[in-house]
Each structure stands twice: as structure tokens, then as C-alpha cells.
Design an enzyme around this catalytic site. Sequence first.
Site, PDB file in Angstrom:
ATOM      1  CB  CYS A  34      -0.859   0.049   1.263  1.00 50.36           C
ATOM      2  SG  CYS A  34      -2.065  -1.270   1.357  1.00 50.36           S
ATOM      3  N   GLY A  61       0.149   0.498  -4.967  1.00 51.76           N
ATOM      4  CA  GLY A  61      -1.127  -0.195  -4.869  1.00 51.76           C
ATOM      5  C   GLY A  61      -2.067   0.307  -5.937  1.00 51.76           C
ATOM      6  CG  ASN A 136       2.941   0.472   3.306  1.00 55.59           C
ATOM      7  OD1 ASN A 136       4.013   1.009   3.092  1.00 55.59           O
ATOM      8  ND2 ASN A 136       2.632  -0.708   2.813  1.00 55.59           N
ATOM      9  N   GLY A 137       1.562  -2.079   5.321  1.00 58.68           N
ATOM     10  CA  GLY A 137       2.270  -3.132   6.052  1.00 58.68           C
ATOM     11  C   GLY A 137       1.353  -4.320   6.272  1.00 58.68           C
ATOM     12  CE1 TYR A 283       9.478  -4.435  -9.479  1.00 53.20           C
ATOM     13  CE2 TYR A 283       8.486  -5.285  -7.473  1.00 53.20           C
ATOM     14  CZ  TYR A 283       8.398  -4.990  -8.813  1.00 53.20           C
ATOM     15  OH  TYR A 283       7.252  -5.237  -9.501  1.00 53.20           O
TER      16      TYR A 283
END
Length: 509
Positions: A34, A61, A136-137, A283
Site C-alpha cells: 500500500c 497499490g 501500509n504493512g 524494486y
Amino acid sequence: MQNELDCRGDGSVDDALLPSMSPDERPDKPEEACGVFAVLAAGQPVANLTYFGLYALQHRGQESAGIAVFDGEARVRMHKDMGLVSQVFDQSVLERLIGDLAIGHNRYSTTGSSRVCNAQPVLLMTRLGPLALAHNGNLVNAAELRQSLLEHADHFTSTTDSELIAFAIQQEVNRGLDWDSAIRAAAARCRGAFSLVIGTPEGLFALRDGHGIRPLVFGHLGESFQGQWVVSSETCGLDIIGAGFDGDVEPGELIHFRPGAAVPERSRWCQQPPKLCVFEMIYFARPDSRFFGESLYSYRVRIGEALAREMPVEADLVIGVPDSGIPAAIGYSQSTGIPFADGLIKNRYVGRTFIQPTQAMREAGIRVKLNPLPDVLAGKRVVVIDDSIVRGTTSRKLVAALRDAGATEVHMRISSPAVTHPCFYGIDTDTQDQLIAARLTLAEISAHLGVDSLAYLSKQGMVEAAQAPSSQFCTACFDGAYPIEMDDSVRSSKLMLEPSGLAATVTER
Ligand code: SF4
């Protein structure tokens, strides 16, 4: 005081489900969890700024997007839906999101399926007013946390761990704690990776888990917006709206940005060794985002140089797999003196909801995302640089396409070590039995891909290029050294094979 909770996440889910994909059709790359973004700018409209911030974070996302806006009188308006930021929002929607504190989110599902009820932000009412949260996570104790919140079970509207964090904060507030103490107490109940932005009637909070596994940065708006704050998963979210960079939200830190306050209140809620996800560097994050004081583009060029030193090969041409393999290919070329060229052209407009070609179309050679340039490749011994191999399905097709385009030799070089373990901290890396390097030896992978040679960057080369202490990184998907303990139930959901012990060496076909 009126509390208006205006939410489109109404659970009308079935037709919002993404088309199911066969393993062969799924993206053959780790998928980011996210992106989170927040703006507090007293007296200024912030919905448009948040839209642009989320647009810059779109790579984190692509399944759903949402913005919740506080209007300064404890009213919140929210809009969230399935799709890209540009599909979910238009100007008329943004004009209805009136207010000066916004919480935004782009989602890719790692816990909970891909449907609109799981879109974020999560919006809840508490004793102290509304709470909007974006995460996020991934929590590794979601089952345990859910159990502790069972008194709220009737109110769960999603299947995400992010909603559990919001309910934990609500529970602590309703027990009598103030916002600051409630957020700390709720964070202490969570285990895993969580970078959070939280909107409340008392302003904006930003928090990172103790290891700081997912990134989170903050900055300020330009001079006409003194004391007005922006929080973003990456610095590219600051750049797009012209915000200055002030620093990382540190691992284990809670920052409270109060409306109109010139200085944020910074404190530690937990002390643990930093363990930033190294895959963010290789990445996931955008190459123009800055980590450790420099752009990731520079880091990725350096890992290409390290790869060239460790795994040289005689060739005529170096190409990169667009987009993330390009900087490492440039580094490889600079280090070896082998010319770099664009040998592959990428269609950048293929989203996750793109209608997949049928098997017959694929067999007929349809190339949706990447097309090789025969004029560049014909008669050449080619080194192709990619950032990672997960299942190997894309790489195998790519090698075949390069040979079809006339490459006489194809040497694949990977600018990270072999991915042998799944991620439990917010990245979708498939289960271990789907990871090609967990199942096959290097020679077997080479044969499967059809390359003349294959080699990976060493773990040492990867972390040394970061020019930061190696102990500061999570490298678990390369070595299985998970920094956060997990229950067997969490591990068994993805961890199905023992490590193969694959070494970062070269094999010749
Ligand atoms: S396991 Fe891999 S992808 Fe997951 S946080 Fe660690 S380094 Fe990143």
C-alpha cells in the site's frame, strides 16, 4: 457538534471483485502492499493535494484508493472505491471533500481480499470524535488482535488487519485515554509491519512500527503554507506537491502534527533495531524517492556495478528489463564497458484490472507488456538485467522473446539475491512452494528459463551498495532471517518448504 461519516465503502462487493487470475497470469513480481499519504494545512483545502500525493504513490497499490477529509469541525467526508487514483476520483468528487486534514490510501491486498469494503482509509467514531486511518504493512498477530476485539465483532466491515488497528485505537480511546496515549497503547498491541497515518479532531498522527519495515517520511508545504505538514510513504509524494523533505518518521516513532503548530511533537513509542525492507530499495519504491539521503536510482546503479564485479560475462550488449531493471543495467554497463541499449519496450498502461489475453492468444505470441527490438538485439550476445525472479514465468517468456528477436546468447543477471522465502510483512511474494529459487537449483532455474547463464547479486553486494549498516535491513526473503517472530499459523500459510540454500553463483548452460 455534528459528526458526518459519509462513506461509499458500503460492502457492495461481488461485482467489485477483481477477475481471478491463474498462477500463470498473476504478476511475476513481488507486489507492494500500500501507499499512505496525509496532509494537514490549517485553513487550506487539501483534497486535491492528497489526490496528487496518491497519484505519485500509485506504484504501491493499484486495486483501490480512498481519501478521508476532516473539515475542522469533527466532520469527515470520505470517498473510496476500486481502481486507480485517476479512476476513483474526479474534480467533482474532490470538490465535495471539503476540509484541511486529509488521509489518503492506495491499496494492494495482502490481508483481506480485493474488494471495496477492504479499501482504505478506515473510518470509525470514538468517544473523542472520528478517526480515519491508513495503513501500509501487515500484522503477524492479526488473529490474536481480532480475538481481543471480539466485543466489536458486529462492527467489523472488512477483512483487513488495518481495520483491527483502528478498532484497537477506538477501544483505547473509549476506555478513557487521550489520542496520543490511545494510539501508543494500540500500537503496542500490534506485531508486524505498520506505517500509519491517522486523522483525528486533534490533528494528524504518523507512526511507524518498531523496526520501521515500511518507509514513511514527512515534510512541509511551501512558504505560503508555514507549519503545514505532509506525510507520505515515499519522498516522491512530497515532490509532486512541492513539499520540502523534513525527515523519516523514525522506526518506533509517533509524530503528532497539531493544526497550526509550527513544530510537530515527536516521541518514541517503542525501541527496536531498525529493519527497513531491502526490497523497497531494490524494486518497490520509485527510483526518484530518496532513502538514506540519495535517490534509489543511484543505489540501483550501484547494485548493477556490484553485479558486474561479482558476475561478469563476455557480451555485446547490456539491456535492462523496464522499468526497475534499467538503472542496474546502466551500472552493469558502466562497470564492464559493454554498451547499454534499450532492447525491450514496455507498455506502461497495463494495470492490474487489464483483461488478460487467453491462453491461445499467449501461445500465438501476444506480448502485452514487453516487446523486444530486433534491430537492437539481432546477432548480439545480450546480458539482460532484472531486479528479481519470483516464479520465473515472466523471465522464461522474456528469454524466448529475446531469442526470437535474434539474440545469439542470453545471459541473465539479477540485481538481488535469490528469493527463497515469502514475506509476511506487507509484500505479496507468493507461498514458498511457488518461489522458483526455493524449489530448484541454480542450474535447474537456468535450464527452465532457457538462458546461457544466470547469476544473482550476493546479499553482501546488495547491502554494501546501500552504504548503510547491513544490520538495518530486513533481508528475510533472501535468507529467512525474519526480524519479527510469528506464530506457526502465520508461517504455515506461506512457508511450505525448507530453504534450498541456493547460493548466489553463476551457472552455465
Ligand atoms: S521479507 Fe523481504 S519483502 Fe518482506 S520485508 Fe523483509 S526484505 Fe522486505
